[in-house]
Design an enzyme around this catalytic site. Structure first.
Site, short mmCIF file in Angstrom:
data_model
loop_
_atom_site.label_atom_id
_atom_site.label_comp_id
_atom_site.label_asym_id
_atom_site.label_seq_id
_atom_site.Cartn_x
_atom_site.Cartn_y
_atom_site.Cartn_z
N HIS A 43 23.05 -42.43 -71.70
CA HIS A 43 23.43 -42.20 -70.30
C HIS A 43 24.34 -43.31 -69.78
O HIS A 43 24.21 -44.48 -70.15
CB HIS A 43 22.18 -42.09 -69.42
CG HIS A 43 21.35 -43.34 -69.48
ND1 HIS A 43 21.59 -44.43 -68.67
CD2 HIS A 43 20.33 -43.69 -70.29
CE1 HIS A 43 20.73 -45.38 -68.96
NE2 HIS A 43 19.96 -44.96 -69.95
N ASP A 44 25.24 -42.94 -68.92
CA ASP A 44 26.09 -43.89 -68.18
C ASP A 44 27.04 -44.71 -69.05
O ASP A 44 27.57 -45.73 -68.60
CB ASP A 44 25.22 -44.85 -67.33
CG ASP A 44 24.39 -44.10 -66.31
OD1 ASP A 44 24.98 -43.43 -65.46
OD2 ASP A 44 23.14 -44.15 -66.40
#
Ligand code: COA
Length: 212
Positions: A144-145
């Protein structure tokens, strides 16, 4: 997201630039997408090393025979070669197409740039930003991210943890692990099986556990 292979329209041409190993793997992803959503497309390889040949049933043409206004994907692992060929195709009026194998997983709020290729069983988590002409190979995971800048290459089975930034043209070797929140600099190379525990400077080659 750039145009996806699932949206190929009848009679639309897609040039797969590079008829080597990754070119054929990219063809697999394109064909799997066509099976998922039936359609029709004229596919051919562009490869100045093999003009006039037939590979996997597709004609191979030289770059001089490319028609303007058609779609393309660069299917070559070397980021510098990919950048040069993408710029040549774009300046010739071609349009970069994003290829996502239907067996890849893409999380919510994730953006994939033009010409990016995700092979089968790659897993790109949520809120990831991947630039143009990025490649994520079989069984690789991106947390994620993460930010994957243009021309990043994530080789098979690599594991990029959450919040990592991979600089333009950097490569993560097969089975390598990049720990959360780190930066891998522009053009850097992480060796196969490495565990990256610190930021990697631009242009560096690191390998081993921990990576040095
Ligand atoms: C790290 C890497 C970039 C180094 O390439 P290189 O500079 O050409 O290195 P060499 O092959 O000359 O090897 C130099 C030394 O590093 C060692 N080495 C090479 N790759 C290594 C790795 N991934 N981990 C640990 N040691 C490694 C070699 O054994 C050699 O050691 P020695 O000097 O004691 O004999 C490369 O080996 C690598 O891992 N590339 C990733 C490739 C990959 O994942 N391909 C998948 C394609 S699908």
């Amino acid at each position: 997201m750039g145009q996806k292979n699932q949206s190929l329209r009848a009679g639309k041409v897609l040039y797969i630039v590079g008829a080597g190993g990754f070119g054929r793997e990219t063809l697999d992803a394109v064909l799997a997408g066509l099976e998922a959503t039936p359609g029709d497309s004229d596919l051919c390889f562009v490869d100045d090393g093999h003009p006039g040949e037939v590979i996997r049933g597709l004609d191979v043409i030289g770059s001089g025979a490319v028609l303007a206004g058609k779609d393309f994907v660069i299917a070559i692992a070397n980021p510098d070669v990919r950048r040069r060929l993408a710029n040549a195709m774009l300046s010739g009026g071609s349009v970069a197409r994003t290829i996502v194998h239907p067996g890849a997983v893409v999380g919510p709020e994730t953006y994939l740039g033009d010409g990016t290729v995700l092979l089968a069983l790659s897993h790109i988590s949520s809120s990831v930003r991947a630039g143009n002409h990025v490649q994520v190979n079989y069984n690789a995971t991106v947390g994620h991210d993460c930010v994957l800048e243009d021309y990043v290459t994530v080789l098979p089975g690599a594991n990029v943890a959450g919040g990592v930034t991979l600089g333009e043209g950097s490569t993560i070797g097969s089975g390598a692990i990049v720990l959360p929140g780190l930066n891998v600099g522009r053009g850097a190379m992480v060796g196969a099986g490495a565990v990256v525990t610190r930021n990697v400077p631009a242009g560096a080659i690191v390998k081993g556990v921990p990576a040095r």
